[in-house]
Design an enzyme around this catalytic site. Structure first.
Site, PDB file in Angstrom:
ATOM      1  N   PRO A 177      14.345  31.763  85.211  1.00 28.05           N
ATOM      2  CA  PRO A 177      15.338  33.166  84.748  1.00 28.05           C
ATOM      3  C   PRO A 177      16.355  32.988  85.940  1.00 28.05           C
ATOM      4  CG  PRO A 177      12.800  33.570  84.399  1.00 28.05           C
ATOM      5  CD  PRO A 177      13.009  32.211  85.033  1.00 28.05           C
ATOM      6  N   CYS A 178      17.632  33.151  85.308  1.00 25.53           N
ATOM      7  CA  CYS A 178      18.638  33.107  86.420  1.00 25.53           C
ATOM      8  C   CYS A 178      19.328  34.258  86.713  1.00 25.53           C
ATOM      9  CB  CYS A 178      19.824  32.421  85.485  1.00 25.53           C
ATOM     10  SG  CYS A 178      20.514  33.399  84.005  1.00 25.53           S
ATOM     11  N   GLN A 179      18.529  35.599  86.452  1.00 27.50           N
ATOM     12  CA  GLN A 179      19.238  36.727  86.748  1.00 27.50           C
ATOM     13  C   GLN A 179      19.387  36.855  88.325  1.00 27.50           C
ATOM     14  OE1 GLN A 179      17.035  36.477  84.505  1.00 27.50           O
ATOM     15  NE2 GLN A 179      17.358  37.751  82.765  1.00 27.50           N
ATOM     16  N   PRO A 180      18.297  36.422  89.089  1.00 23.88           N
ATOM     17  CA  PRO A 180      18.439  36.432  90.649  1.00 23.88           C
ATOM     18  C   PRO A 180      19.754  35.955  91.320  1.00 23.88           C
ATOM     19  CG  PRO A 180      16.309  36.101  90.031  1.00 23.88           C
ATOM     20  CD  PRO A 180      17.019  35.853  88.799  1.00 23.88           C
ATOM     21  N   PHE A 181      20.115  34.773  90.563  1.00 22.35           N
ATOM     22  CA  PHE A 181      20.988  33.920  91.106  1.00 22.35           C
ATOM     23  C   PHE A 181      22.500  34.112  90.547  1.00 22.35           C
ATOM     24  CE2 PHE A 181      17.002  31.568  90.714  1.00 22.35           C
ATOM     25  CZ  PHE A 181      16.613  31.492  91.891  1.00 22.35           C
TER      26      PHE A 181
END
Length: 364
Positions: free
Chosen positions: A91-95
């Site tokens: 999941p890319c949300q943190p980056f």
């Protein structure tokens, strides 16, 4: 590492088998399946993705936290003589760029790429592919990506990675993605671009033949071709927006107070319309909402429909998102589409793996 002969592969390829981590509804798997790969299983923590993943990929969906998955859970799917591919898009949300503005970050998600690295060491697949947001390359709170690459190289993988501009590969949106490939069989790289700015696939190419809709309507012949309702004020706003324009083109009485402030002037694309003869903006999890980006239809007074979003994300019309598409949630459908890897990008990754295998000396 597998022992190999000194001559290149000829004729029929070996069976290529894929297990997909963080699989979602299966965009990456589907793209690879369309190139002849055997999709075995997917793992994801969103149980609602099960129907779409299993129906379209004919593979087992495992509802399981990646932190609870072990090599034995994955290796049981592969057969002995296959080329084993481990794929995943943590999941890319943190980056993402948005994450850096968002104070309520989920610290648990920062470890997901480390979990992927752990599983690589436990599974020891022949080939790995990982897709994520480009800002992962410059993420400075932890050197997450650098640690992941180090893990792969330490395990004797050849590694390459690129920031892909999706129109270069026939995807009709200006999405940029980080694509990593790694192999224990030899050097591996992404195939060359297949398109140039002269023949980029456009919004018109992709959705220009769909029947017109009014805001809040649904097509009688296509349950996914439905769009969000707009208030009277927002109808006035979209009518005041030219093709390719945004709220900056409105008369002052229609401009939101937040956009009149200095901090709001940087959000130039919200409430914007797409252009017919350009690729669309990146499809996000809120891509069917007029106020969430440049998601206005080029000339109809509404935001794009779920079907239009899916096509711009390169999902074919035959892709089954829901068991009953007559009563879909536009919000859920948008989340599925925005979170997905475009199937066409999955095809590009598969084509790159095929090219790599053909250029790699044969096994004994």
């Amino acid at each position: 590492m597998k022992e190999i002969k000194s001559h290149k592969r000829r004729g029929k390829l070996p069976k290529i088998e894929v297990v997909d981590l963080f699989c979602g509804i299966g965009g990456l798997s589907f793209g690879m399946k369309s190139k002849g790969f055997s999709i075995l299983a997917g793992f994801d923590l969103d149980a609602t993705c099960k129907y779409a993943y299993e129906t379209n990929n004919e593979a087992k969906f495992n509802y399981k936290d990646i932190k609870e998955v072990h090599g034995i859970d994955i290796n049981k799917y592969y057969s002995k003589k296959s080329i084993k591919v481990l794929a995943g898009c943590a999941p890319c949300q943190p980056f993402s760029s948005y994450a850096f503005k968002n104070k309520e970050k989920d610290p648990n998600k920062y470890d997901l790429l480390y979990e992927f690295g752990r599983l690589v060491k436990e599974v020891q697949p022949d080939i790995i592919t990982m897709e994520n947001v480009p800002s992962l390359l410059t993420f400075n709170e932890k050197d997450v990506f650098g640690d992941f690459v180090h893990t792969l190289k330490e395990a004797k993988y050849n590694v390459s990675y690129h920031v892909v501009y999706c129109p270069d590969y026939g995807i009709p949106q200006t999405r940029k993605r980080l694509v990593l490939l790694a192999s224990r069989l030899g050097p591996i790289d992404l195939i060359k671009e297949t398109c140039t700015p002269d023949n980029y696939k456009t919004v018109r190419d992709t959705i220009g033949n769909l029947p017109p809709l009014k805001a809040g309507e649904a097509s009688s012949t296509d349950s996914l071709h439905r769009c969000c309702f707009l208030s009277e004020k927002n109808l006035q706003r979209i009518k005041a927006t030219p093709a390719g324009g945004s709220w900056k083109d409105w008369p002052s009485e229609l401009v939101l107070e937040c956009h009149k402030r200095k901090s709001g002037k940087s959000f130039g694309s919200v409430y914007g319309r797409m252009r017919w003869d350009k690729p669309s903006p990146t499809m996000t999890t809120q891509c069917t909402g007029l106020g969430n980006g440049r998601f206005g239809h080029p000339d109809q007074d509404r935001a794009i429909s779920v079907r239009e979003a899916a096509l711009l994300q390169t999902f074919p019309r035959s892709y089954a998102f829901f068991d009953n598409e007559d009563s879909i949630s536009i919000g859920v459908a948008s989340r599925y589409i925005g979170n997905a890897v475009p199937p066409r990008l999955g095809e590009v990754i598969a084509e790159s793996i095929i090219q790599h295998i053909r250029n790699t000396p044969n096994e004994r």
